[in-house]
Design an enzyme around this catalytic site. Structure first.
Site, PDB file in Angstrom:
ATOM      1  N   SER A 157      71.603   5.951  44.974  1.00  0.00           N
ATOM      2  CA  SER A 157      70.769   7.145  44.880  1.00  0.00           C
ATOM      3  C   SER A 157      70.049   7.606  43.531  1.00  0.00           C
ATOM      4  O   SER A 157      69.302   8.393  43.412  1.00  0.00           O
ATOM      5  CB  SER A 157      71.782   8.233  45.032  1.00  0.00           C
ATOM      6  OG  SER A 157      72.013   8.356  46.432  1.00  0.00           O
TER       7      SER A 157
ATOM      8  N   LYS B 104      70.403  16.865  37.936  1.00  0.00           N
ATOM      9  CA  LYS B 104      70.550  16.804  39.535  1.00  0.00           C
ATOM     10  C   LYS B 104      71.395  18.090  39.874  1.00  0.00           C
ATOM     11  O   LYS B 104      72.478  18.159  39.058  1.00  0.00           O
ATOM     12  CB  LYS B 104      71.041  15.494  39.937  1.00  0.00           C
ATOM     13  CG  LYS B 104      71.189  15.317  41.675  1.00  0.00           C
ATOM     14  CD  LYS B 104      71.684  13.908  41.711  1.00  0.00           C
ATOM     15  CE  LYS B 104      71.764  13.857  43.346  1.00  0.00           C
ATOM     16  NZ  LYS B 104      72.159  12.287  43.732  1.00  0.00           N
TER      17      LYS B 104
ATOM     18  N   SER C  56      69.353   9.962  46.965  1.00  0.00           N
ATOM     19  CA  SER C  56      69.573  11.282  47.020  1.00  0.00           C
ATOM     20  C   SER C  56      68.931  12.098  45.833  1.00  0.00           C
ATOM     21  O   SER C  56      68.697  13.206  45.909  1.00  0.00           O
ATOM     22  CB  SER C  56      71.197  11.914  47.228  1.00  0.00           C
ATOM     23  OG  SER C  56      71.884  11.508  46.404  1.00  0.00           O
TER      24      SER C  56
END
EC number: 6.3.5.7
Length: 481
Positions: free
Chosen positions: A175, A76, A151
Protein backbone atom coordinates in the site's frame (compact mmCIF):
# COMPACT_ATOMS: atom_id res chain seq x y z
CA UNK A 1 7.67 27.20 -3.54
CA UNK A 2 5.74 23.91 -3.50
CA UNK A 3 8.08 22.28 -6.03
CA UNK A 4 10.93 21.73 -3.56
CA UNK A 5 12.03 18.29 -2.46
CA UNK A 6 12.06 17.69 1.29
CA UNK A 7 15.86 18.15 1.33
CA UNK A 8 15.66 21.41 -0.62
CA UNK A 9 12.93 22.76 1.66
CA UNK A 10 15.01 21.82 4.70
CA UNK A 11 18.08 23.71 3.43
CA UNK A 12 16.04 26.83 2.62
CA UNK A 13 14.34 26.79 6.03
CA UNK A 14 17.56 26.30 8.00
CA UNK A 15 19.29 29.10 6.05
CA UNK A 16 16.24 31.32 6.70
CA UNK A 17 15.71 31.99 2.98
CA UNK A 18 12.06 31.04 3.55
CA UNK A 19 9.99 30.75 6.71
CA UNK A 20 7.89 27.80 7.83
CA UNK A 21 4.78 30.00 7.73
CA UNK A 22 5.52 31.06 4.13
CA UNK A 23 6.06 27.45 3.08
CA UNK A 24 2.97 26.13 4.86
CA UNK A 25 0.87 28.98 3.44
CA UNK A 26 2.06 28.18 -0.08
CA UNK A 27 1.03 24.54 0.33
CA UNK A 28 -2.34 25.47 1.84
CA UNK A 29 -3.01 27.79 -1.13
CA UNK A 30 -2.06 25.04 -3.60
CA UNK A 31 -4.27 22.55 -1.75
CA UNK A 32 -7.23 24.95 -1.85
CA UNK A 33 -6.75 25.31 -5.61
CA UNK A 34 -6.05 21.71 -6.66
CA UNK A 35 -7.49 19.38 -4.03
CA UNK A 36 -11.18 19.76 -5.00
CA UNK A 37 -10.39 17.94 -8.26
CA UNK A 38 -7.72 15.60 -6.84
CA UNK A 39 -9.47 14.61 -3.58
CA UNK A 40 -6.09 13.67 -2.14
CA UNK A 41 -6.75 15.34 1.21
CA UNK A 42 -9.90 14.58 3.21
CA UNK A 43 -9.10 16.67 6.31
CA UNK A 44 -7.44 20.11 6.37
CA UNK A 45 -7.17 22.48 9.34
CA UNK A 46 -5.41 25.69 8.32
CA UNK A 47 -5.36 27.11 11.85
CA UNK A 48 -3.62 24.05 13.29
CA UNK A 49 -1.15 23.93 10.37
CA UNK A 50 -0.19 27.60 10.66
CA UNK A 51 0.12 27.34 14.46
CA UNK A 52 2.62 24.49 14.01
CA UNK A 53 4.46 26.54 11.35
CA UNK A 54 4.75 29.55 13.67
CA UNK A 55 6.14 27.30 16.41
CA UNK A 56 8.67 25.93 13.90
CA UNK A 57 9.80 29.44 12.95
CA UNK A 58 10.31 30.26 16.63
CA UNK A 59 12.39 27.12 17.07
CA UNK A 60 14.54 27.99 14.04
CA UNK A 61 15.02 31.56 15.35
CA UNK A 62 16.13 30.20 18.74
CA UNK A 63 18.71 27.94 17.09
CA UNK A 64 17.37 24.62 18.40
CA UNK A 65 15.86 23.31 15.15
CA UNK A 66 16.40 19.91 13.55
CA UNK A 67 16.90 19.39 9.82
CA UNK A 68 13.16 18.70 9.52
CA UNK A 69 11.87 21.67 11.53
CA UNK A 70 9.33 23.63 9.48
CA UNK A 71 9.09 21.05 6.69
CA UNK A 72 5.42 20.20 5.95
CA UNK A 73 4.20 16.60 5.87
CA UNK A 74 0.87 14.90 5.11
CA UNK A 75 -0.46 11.91 7.04
CA UNK A 76 -2.53 9.05 5.72
CA UNK A 77 -5.92 9.06 7.45
CA UNK A 78 -4.89 5.90 9.32
CA UNK A 79 -2.65 7.75 11.82
CA UNK A 80 -4.03 9.18 15.05
CA UNK A 81 -3.11 12.71 16.14
CA UNK A 82 -4.58 14.55 19.11
CA UNK A 83 -7.35 16.90 18.02
CA UNK A 84 -7.45 15.69 14.40
CA UNK A 85 -10.11 13.49 12.83
CA UNK A 86 -8.69 10.03 12.13
CA UNK A 87 -11.46 8.33 10.16
CA UNK A 88 -9.50 5.68 8.24
CA UNK A 89 -11.68 6.86 5.30
CA UNK A 90 -14.66 5.03 6.84
CA UNK A 91 -18.17 6.06 7.78
CA UNK A 92 -17.56 4.02 10.91
CA UNK A 93 -15.03 6.61 12.19
CA UNK A 94 -16.33 9.69 10.38
CA UNK A 95 -16.73 11.62 13.65
CA UNK A 96 -13.75 10.18 15.55
CA UNK A 97 -11.43 12.91 16.88
CA UNK A 98 -8.33 11.20 18.22
CA UNK A 99 -7.53 11.73 21.93
CA UNK A 100 -3.90 10.65 21.45
CA UNK A 101 -1.06 10.77 18.91
CA UNK A 102 0.61 7.90 17.06
CA UNK A 103 4.26 7.40 18.01
CA UNK A 104 5.51 7.91 14.44
CA UNK A 105 3.52 11.16 14.16
CA UNK A 106 4.86 12.31 17.54
CA UNK A 107 8.41 11.56 16.36
CA UNK A 108 7.93 13.94 13.41
CA UNK A 109 6.20 16.57 15.57
CA UNK A 110 9.20 16.39 17.93
CA UNK A 111 11.41 17.17 14.92
CA UNK A 112 9.25 20.24 14.27
CA UNK A 113 7.55 19.03 11.11
CA UNK A 114 4.30 20.82 10.18
CA UNK A 115 1.07 18.83 9.68
CA UNK A 116 -0.68 19.64 6.38
CA UNK A 117 -3.65 17.31 6.81
CA UNK A 118 -5.03 13.80 6.44
CA UNK A 119 -4.87 12.06 3.07
CA UNK A 120 -7.46 9.88 1.38
CA UNK A 121 -7.14 6.09 1.41
CA UNK A 122 -9.05 2.88 0.88
CA UNK A 123 -11.33 2.28 3.85
CA UNK A 124 -9.35 0.70 6.71
CA UNK A 125 -6.48 0.31 4.18
CA UNK A 126 -8.34 -2.43 2.31
CA UNK A 127 -7.92 -1.87 -1.40
CA UNK A 128 -5.54 -1.17 -4.27
CA UNK A 129 -7.26 1.72 -6.06
CA UNK A 130 -8.46 4.23 -3.40
CA UNK A 131 -12.00 3.70 -4.69
CA UNK A 132 -13.06 2.10 -1.38
CA UNK A 133 -13.07 5.43 0.48
CA UNK A 134 -16.18 6.78 2.22
CA UNK A 135 -15.06 10.23 1.00
CA UNK A 136 -14.89 9.30 -2.68
CA UNK A 137 -11.93 8.16 -4.75
CA UNK A 138 -8.68 10.11 -4.84
CA UNK A 139 -7.49 10.79 -8.39
CA UNK A 140 -4.16 10.25 -10.11
CA UNK A 141 -2.60 13.71 -10.72
CA UNK A 142 -1.10 12.52 -14.02
CA UNK A 143 -4.59 11.77 -15.34
CA UNK A 144 -7.64 12.46 -13.18
CA UNK A 145 -9.55 9.63 -14.90
CA UNK A 146 -7.14 7.08 -13.40
CA UNK A 147 -6.67 5.74 -9.87
CA UNK A 148 -3.65 6.75 -7.78
CA UNK A 149 -3.34 3.21 -6.41
CA UNK A 150 -4.02 2.12 -2.87
CA UNK A 151 -4.43 1.97 -0.14
CA UNK A 152 -2.13 4.99 0.46
CA UNK A 153 -3.41 6.58 -2.75
CA UNK A 154 -4.08 10.00 -1.26
CA UNK A 155 -0.54 10.24 0.14
CA UNK A 156 0.96 9.30 -3.23
CA UNK A 157 -1.32 11.71 -5.10
CA UNK A 158 -0.56 14.76 -2.95
CA UNK A 159 3.21 14.22 -3.14
CA UNK A 160 3.07 13.74 -6.92
CA UNK A 161 0.84 16.82 -7.32
CA UNK A 162 3.30 18.83 -5.17
CA UNK A 163 0.66 19.42 -2.50
CA UNK A 164 3.13 18.07 0.09
CA UNK A 165 6.89 17.50 -0.03
CA UNK A 166 6.39 14.18 1.76
CA UNK A 167 3.70 11.99 3.28
CA UNK A 168 3.35 8.98 5.53
CA UNK A 169 1.70 5.80 4.29
CA UNK A 170 1.13 2.31 5.60
CA UNK A 171 1.99 -0.89 3.74
CA UNK A 172 0.15 -4.14 4.51
CA UNK A 173 0.34 -5.79 1.09
CA UNK A 174 1.95 -3.08 -1.07
CA UNK A 175 0.00 0.00 0.00
CA UNK A 176 3.01 2.35 -0.07
CA UNK A 177 4.85 0.87 -3.05
CA UNK A 178 1.97 0.35 -5.51
CA UNK A 179 0.56 3.91 -5.30
CA UNK A 180 4.13 5.29 -5.38
CA UNK A 181 4.57 3.42 -8.67
CA UNK A 182 1.25 4.64 -10.09
CA UNK A 183 1.95 8.28 -9.14
CA UNK A 184 5.64 8.49 -10.06
CA UNK A 185 7.13 9.04 -6.59
CA UNK A 186 9.44 7.14 -4.21
CA UNK A 187 8.17 5.14 -1.23
CA UNK A 188 9.72 2.58 1.09
CA UNK A 189 8.21 -0.12 3.31
CA UNK A 190 10.77 -0.83 6.05
CA UNK A 191 11.47 -4.18 7.70
CA UNK A 192 8.49 -5.23 9.82
CA UNK A 193 8.89 -3.76 13.31
CA UNK A 194 11.25 -0.93 12.32
CA UNK A 195 8.65 1.84 12.73
CA UNK A 196 6.14 1.86 15.58
CA UNK A 197 2.54 0.85 14.82
CA UNK A 198 1.17 2.46 17.99
CA UNK A 199 -1.57 4.90 16.99
CA UNK A 200 -1.88 3.51 13.47
CA UNK A 201 -5.35 1.98 13.03
CA UNK A 202 -4.81 -1.78 12.70
CA UNK A 203 -5.80 -3.78 9.62
CA UNK A 204 -3.58 -6.89 9.70
CA UNK A 205 -1.22 -6.58 12.63
CA UNK A 206 1.45 -9.06 11.49
CA UNK A 207 1.76 -7.26 8.12
CA UNK A 208 1.13 -3.53 8.75
CA UNK A 209 4.18 -1.27 8.54
CA UNK A 210 4.57 2.51 8.26
CA UNK A 211 6.87 4.16 5.74
CA UNK A 212 7.74 7.49 4.10
CA UNK A 213 6.65 8.64 0.62
CA UNK A 214 8.47 11.51 -1.12
CA UNK A 215 9.94 12.66 -4.43
CA UNK A 216 13.35 11.06 -3.90
CA UNK A 217 15.10 8.20 -2.10
CA UNK A 218 17.23 10.77 -0.27
CA UNK A 219 14.07 12.40 1.13
CA UNK A 220 12.78 8.99 2.26
CA UNK A 221 16.08 8.24 4.01
CA UNK A 222 16.00 11.56 5.89
CA UNK A 223 12.40 10.94 6.99
CA UNK A 224 13.03 7.33 8.00
CA UNK A 225 15.82 8.49 10.32
CA UNK A 226 13.22 10.46 12.28
CA UNK A 227 10.48 7.82 12.06
CA UNK A 228 12.27 4.61 13.04
CA UNK A 229 13.10 3.39 16.52
CA UNK A 230 11.98 1.12 19.34
CA UNK A 231 8.63 1.90 20.95
CA UNK A 232 7.60 0.10 24.17
CA UNK A 233 3.95 0.89 23.33
CA UNK A 234 4.15 -1.45 20.30
CA UNK A 235 4.69 -5.12 21.16
CA UNK A 236 5.97 -5.81 17.63
CA UNK A 237 8.54 -2.97 17.70
CA UNK A 238 12.14 -4.16 17.33
CA UNK A 239 14.71 -3.11 19.91
CA UNK A 240 17.78 -2.29 17.81
CA UNK A 241 20.50 0.35 17.78
CA UNK A 242 19.53 3.59 16.04
CA UNK A 243 20.56 3.56 12.37
CA UNK A 244 21.51 6.30 9.92
CA UNK A 245 19.54 5.46 6.79
CA UNK A 246 21.45 8.09 4.78
CA UNK A 247 24.80 6.34 5.32
CA UNK A 248 24.90 4.51 1.96
CA UNK A 249 23.55 7.32 -0.24
CA UNK A 250 27.01 7.95 -1.71
CA UNK A 251 27.90 4.28 -2.20
CA UNK A 252 28.41 3.54 -5.93
CA UNK A 253 26.42 0.81 -7.65
CA UNK A 254 29.60 -0.85 -8.95
CA UNK A 255 29.91 -4.40 -7.64
CA UNK A 256 26.41 -4.50 -6.17
CA UNK A 257 24.76 -7.85 -6.91
CA UNK A 258 21.19 -7.40 -8.15
CA UNK A 259 18.92 -10.45 -8.36
CA UNK A 260 16.38 -10.71 -11.17
CA UNK A 261 13.62 -13.21 -10.24
CA UNK A 262 12.81 -15.21 -13.36
CA UNK A 263 9.18 -15.63 -12.26
CA UNK A 264 8.68 -11.84 -12.24
CA UNK A 265 9.71 -11.02 -15.80
CA UNK A 266 7.30 -13.14 -17.82
CA UNK A 267 3.64 -13.12 -18.80
CA UNK A 268 1.21 -10.82 -17.05
CA UNK A 269 3.38 -7.71 -17.22
CA UNK A 270 2.44 -4.94 -19.63
CA UNK A 271 4.99 -3.79 -22.21
CA UNK A 272 5.30 -0.51 -20.27
CA UNK A 273 6.36 -2.34 -17.10
CA UNK A 274 8.91 -4.47 -18.98
CA UNK A 275 10.33 -1.30 -20.56
CA UNK A 276 10.67 0.35 -17.13
CA UNK A 277 12.48 -2.73 -15.83
CA UNK A 278 14.80 -2.71 -18.85
CA UNK A 279 15.50 1.01 -18.31
CA UNK A 280 16.63 0.19 -14.78
CA UNK A 281 18.62 -2.90 -15.81
CA UNK A 282 20.48 -0.87 -18.45
CA UNK A 283 21.30 1.84 -15.91
CA UNK A 284 22.50 -0.69 -13.33
CA UNK A 285 24.74 -2.37 -15.93
CA UNK A 286 26.17 0.98 -17.01
CA UNK A 287 27.04 1.78 -13.39
CA UNK A 288 28.83 -1.54 -12.89
CA UNK A 289 26.25 -3.53 -10.93
CA UNK A 290 26.26 -7.31 -11.37
CA UNK A 291 22.95 -8.84 -12.48
CA UNK A 292 22.13 -12.39 -11.36
CA UNK A 293 19.09 -14.53 -12.15
CA UNK A 294 17.35 -15.79 -9.00
CA UNK A 295 14.16 -17.74 -8.39
CA UNK A 296 11.17 -17.01 -6.14
CA UNK A 297 8.98 -20.00 -7.05
CA UNK A 298 6.44 -19.60 -4.23
CA UNK A 299 5.39 -16.09 -5.28
CA UNK A 300 2.29 -17.51 -6.97
CA UNK A 301 1.14 -18.77 -3.56
CA UNK A 302 1.49 -15.37 -1.90
CA UNK A 303 -1.91 -14.02 -3.03
CA UNK A 304 -4.07 -16.79 -1.48
CA UNK A 305 -1.87 -16.95 1.63
CA UNK A 306 -2.05 -13.19 2.14
CA UNK A 307 -5.80 -12.86 1.68
CA UNK A 308 -6.48 -15.70 4.12
CA UNK A 309 -4.12 -14.34 6.79
CA UNK A 310 -4.79 -10.62 6.38
CA UNK A 311 -8.56 -11.15 6.29
CA UNK A 312 -8.38 -13.31 9.41
CA UNK A 313 -6.46 -10.60 11.26
CA UNK A 314 -8.83 -7.91 9.94
CA UNK A 315 -11.91 -9.76 11.19
CA UNK A 316 -10.35 -9.79 14.65
CA UNK A 317 -9.06 -6.20 14.62
CA UNK A 318 -12.29 -4.73 13.29
CA UNK A 319 -14.47 -6.52 15.86
CA UNK A 320 -13.84 -3.52 18.15
CA UNK A 321 -16.11 -1.31 16.01
CA UNK A 322 -19.49 -2.05 17.56
CA UNK A 323 -21.01 1.40 18.15
CA UNK A 324 -20.62 1.23 21.92
CA UNK A 325 -17.60 3.35 22.86
CA UNK A 326 -16.79 5.32 19.70
CA UNK A 327 -17.56 5.53 16.02
CA UNK A 328 -20.83 5.25 14.13
CA UNK A 329 -23.92 3.85 15.91
CA UNK A 330 -27.17 2.87 14.21
CA UNK A 331 -30.01 5.27 15.04
CA UNK A 332 -32.75 2.65 15.45
CA UNK A 333 -32.49 -0.82 16.99
CA UNK A 334 -34.58 -3.08 19.20
CA UNK A 335 -31.83 -4.70 21.26
CA UNK A 336 -28.05 -4.94 21.64
CA UNK A 337 -27.61 -7.63 18.99
CA UNK A 338 -29.55 -5.58 16.43
CA UNK A 339 -27.49 -2.50 17.33
CA UNK A 340 -24.26 -4.40 16.62
CA UNK A 341 -25.58 -5.74 13.31
CA UNK A 342 -27.03 -2.47 12.03
CA UNK A 343 -24.05 -0.41 13.19
CA UNK A 344 -21.56 -2.59 11.34
CA UNK A 345 -23.79 -2.94 8.27
CA UNK A 346 -24.12 0.84 8.01
CA UNK A 347 -20.59 1.75 9.09
CA UNK A 348 -18.48 -0.55 6.90
CA UNK A 349 -18.17 -0.45 3.11
CA UNK A 350 -18.52 -3.50 0.86
CA UNK A 351 -14.82 -4.40 0.60
CA UNK A 352 -14.33 -4.24 4.36
CA UNK A 353 -17.39 -6.46 4.88
CA UNK A 354 -16.05 -8.91 2.28
CA UNK A 355 -12.73 -9.28 4.07
CA UNK A 356 -14.34 -9.56 7.52
CA UNK A 357 -16.54 -12.39 6.21
CA UNK A 358 -13.57 -14.17 4.61
CA UNK A 359 -11.57 -13.80 7.81
CA UNK A 360 -14.36 -15.02 10.05
CA UNK A 361 -14.89 -18.04 7.78
CA UNK A 362 -11.22 -19.13 7.68
CA UNK A 363 -10.98 -18.86 11.48
CA UNK A 364 -14.20 -20.77 12.11
CA UNK A 365 -14.34 -24.22 13.65
CA UNK A 366 -13.58 -26.92 11.09
CA UNK A 367 -11.84 -24.60 8.61
CA UNK A 368 -8.92 -23.28 10.68
CA UNK A 369 -6.52 -26.07 9.67
CA UNK A 370 -7.66 -26.11 6.05
CA UNK A 371 -7.13 -22.39 5.49
CA UNK A 372 -5.42 -20.38 8.23
CA UNK A 373 -2.84 -22.96 9.30
CA UNK A 374 -2.02 -23.86 5.69
CA UNK A 375 -1.61 -20.16 4.81
CA UNK A 376 0.87 -19.74 7.69
CA UNK A 377 2.93 -22.61 6.27
CA UNK A 378 2.89 -20.97 2.83
CA UNK A 379 4.09 -17.75 4.44
CA UNK A 380 7.15 -19.60 5.71
CA UNK A 381 7.88 -20.99 2.22
CA UNK A 382 7.69 -17.51 0.68
CA UNK A 383 10.12 -16.15 3.29
CA UNK A 384 12.49 -19.09 2.71
CA UNK A 385 12.55 -18.33 -1.04
CA UNK A 386 13.85 -14.83 -0.35
CA UNK A 387 16.59 -16.12 1.95
CA UNK A 388 17.75 -18.54 -0.76
CA UNK A 389 17.86 -15.65 -3.24
CA UNK A 390 19.72 -13.30 -0.87
CA UNK A 391 22.43 -15.91 -0.41
CA UNK A 392 23.38 -15.01 -4.01
CA UNK A 393 22.56 -11.29 -4.28
CA UNK A 394 22.44 -8.04 -2.30
CA UNK A 395 19.14 -6.67 -3.61
CA UNK A 396 16.31 -7.87 -5.84
CA UNK A 397 14.89 -5.83 -8.73
CA UNK A 398 11.23 -6.54 -9.49
CA UNK A 399 8.12 -4.92 -10.95
CA UNK A 400 5.92 -3.11 -8.44
CA UNK A 401 2.66 -3.70 -10.33
CA UNK A 402 1.96 -5.58 -13.59
CA UNK A 403 0.48 -2.49 -15.28
CA UNK A 404 0.28 1.28 -14.97
CA UNK A 405 -2.67 2.78 -13.06
CA UNK A 406 -6.08 1.57 -14.32
CA UNK A 407 -9.02 3.88 -14.95
CA UNK A 408 -11.37 4.79 -12.12
CA UNK A 409 -14.39 2.51 -12.30
CA UNK A 410 -12.58 -0.11 -14.39
CA UNK A 411 -14.74 -3.24 -14.45
CA UNK A 412 -12.39 -5.48 -12.46
CA UNK A 413 -13.59 -8.25 -10.15
CA UNK A 414 -12.28 -8.32 -6.56
CA UNK A 415 -10.02 -11.25 -7.50
CA UNK A 416 -8.55 -9.35 -10.48
CA UNK A 417 -7.86 -6.39 -8.19
CA UNK A 418 -6.21 -8.69 -5.62
CA UNK A 419 -3.96 -10.17 -8.34
CA UNK A 420 -2.58 -6.70 -9.14
CA UNK A 421 -0.63 -6.94 -5.85
CA UNK A 422 1.22 -10.10 -6.90
CA UNK A 423 4.70 -8.47 -6.74
CA UNK A 424 4.28 -6.57 -3.48
CA UNK A 425 2.47 -9.05 -1.22
CA UNK A 426 5.31 -11.59 -1.03
CA UNK A 427 7.52 -8.92 0.56
CA UNK A 428 4.94 -8.35 3.32
CA UNK A 429 4.55 -12.07 3.95
CA UNK A 430 8.30 -12.23 4.57
CA UNK A 431 8.44 -8.91 6.50
CA UNK A 432 11.23 -7.58 4.26
CA UNK A 433 12.06 -3.97 3.33
CA UNK A 434 11.31 -2.79 -0.22
CA UNK A 435 11.27 0.51 -2.09
CA UNK A 436 9.52 1.69 -5.25
CA UNK A 437 11.06 4.35 -7.46
CA UNK A 438 9.93 5.82 -10.81
CA UNK A 439 11.45 4.14 -13.89
CA UNK A 440 9.43 5.25 -16.91
CA UNK A 441 6.04 6.06 -18.35
CA UNK A 442 3.28 4.14 -20.07
CA UNK A 443 2.22 4.88 -23.62
CA UNK A 444 -0.64 6.84 -22.09
CA UNK A 445 1.70 9.07 -20.09
CA UNK A 446 1.22 7.41 -16.70
CA UNK A 447 4.21 6.72 -14.41
CA UNK A 448 5.60 3.21 -13.99
CA UNK A 449 7.79 2.26 -11.04
CA UNK A 450 10.07 -0.63 -10.19
CA UNK A 451 10.84 -2.23 -6.85
CA UNK A 452 14.10 -2.84 -4.99
CA UNK A 453 13.78 -5.52 -2.29
CA UNK A 454 16.41 -6.12 0.38
CA UNK A 455 17.07 -8.59 3.15
CA UNK A 456 16.05 -7.77 6.72
CA UNK A 457 17.36 -4.37 7.90
CA UNK A 458 18.86 -3.54 4.48
CA UNK A 459 17.00 -0.21 4.25
CA UNK A 460 20.20 1.85 4.00
CA UNK A 461 21.49 -0.34 1.16
CA UNK A 462 18.15 -0.10 -0.69
CA UNK A 463 17.98 3.67 -0.24
CA UNK A 464 21.60 4.04 -1.34
CA UNK A 465 21.04 2.05 -4.53
CA UNK A 466 17.83 3.96 -5.28
CA UNK A 467 19.62 7.30 -4.74
CA UNK A 468 22.39 6.29 -7.14
CA UNK A 469 19.80 5.29 -9.74
CA UNK A 470 18.11 8.67 -9.30
CA UNK A 471 21.43 10.53 -9.63
CA UNK A 472 21.79 8.88 -13.04
CA UNK A 473 18.18 9.29 -14.26
CA UNK A 474 15.43 11.90 -14.14
CA UNK A 475 12.20 9.89 -13.86
CA UNK A 476 11.77 11.07 -10.26
CA UNK A 477 12.08 14.71 -11.33
CA UNK A 478 9.11 14.59 -13.70
CA UNK A 479 5.88 16.09 -12.44
CA UNK A 480 2.30 16.23 -13.74
CA UNK A 481 1.21 19.32 -15.67
Amino acid sequence: MTQYTLKQASVLLQSKQISAVELASAYLAAIAEKNPALNGYITIDQDKTLAEARAADERIAQGNASALTGVPVAYKDIFCQTGWRSACASKMLDNFISPYTATVVQNLLDEGMVTLGRTNMDEFAMGSTNENSFYGAAKNPWNLEHVPGGSSGGSAAVVAARLAPAALGSDTGGSIRQPASHCGITGIKPTYGTVSRFGMVAYASSFDQTGPMAQTAEDCAILLNAMAGFDPKDSTSLEREKEDYTRDLNQPLKGLKIGLPKEYFGEGNSADVLTALQNTIDLLKAQGAELIEVSLPQTKLSIPAYYVLASAEASTNLSRYDGVRYGHRAAQFADLEEMYGKTRAEGFGSEVKRRIMIGTYVLSHGYYDAYYLKAQKLRRLVADDFQTAFARCDLILAPTAPTAAPKIGADASPVETYLSDIYTIAVNLAGLPALTLPAGFSGGGLPVGVQLVGNYFAEAKILGAAHQIQLNSDWHGKRPE
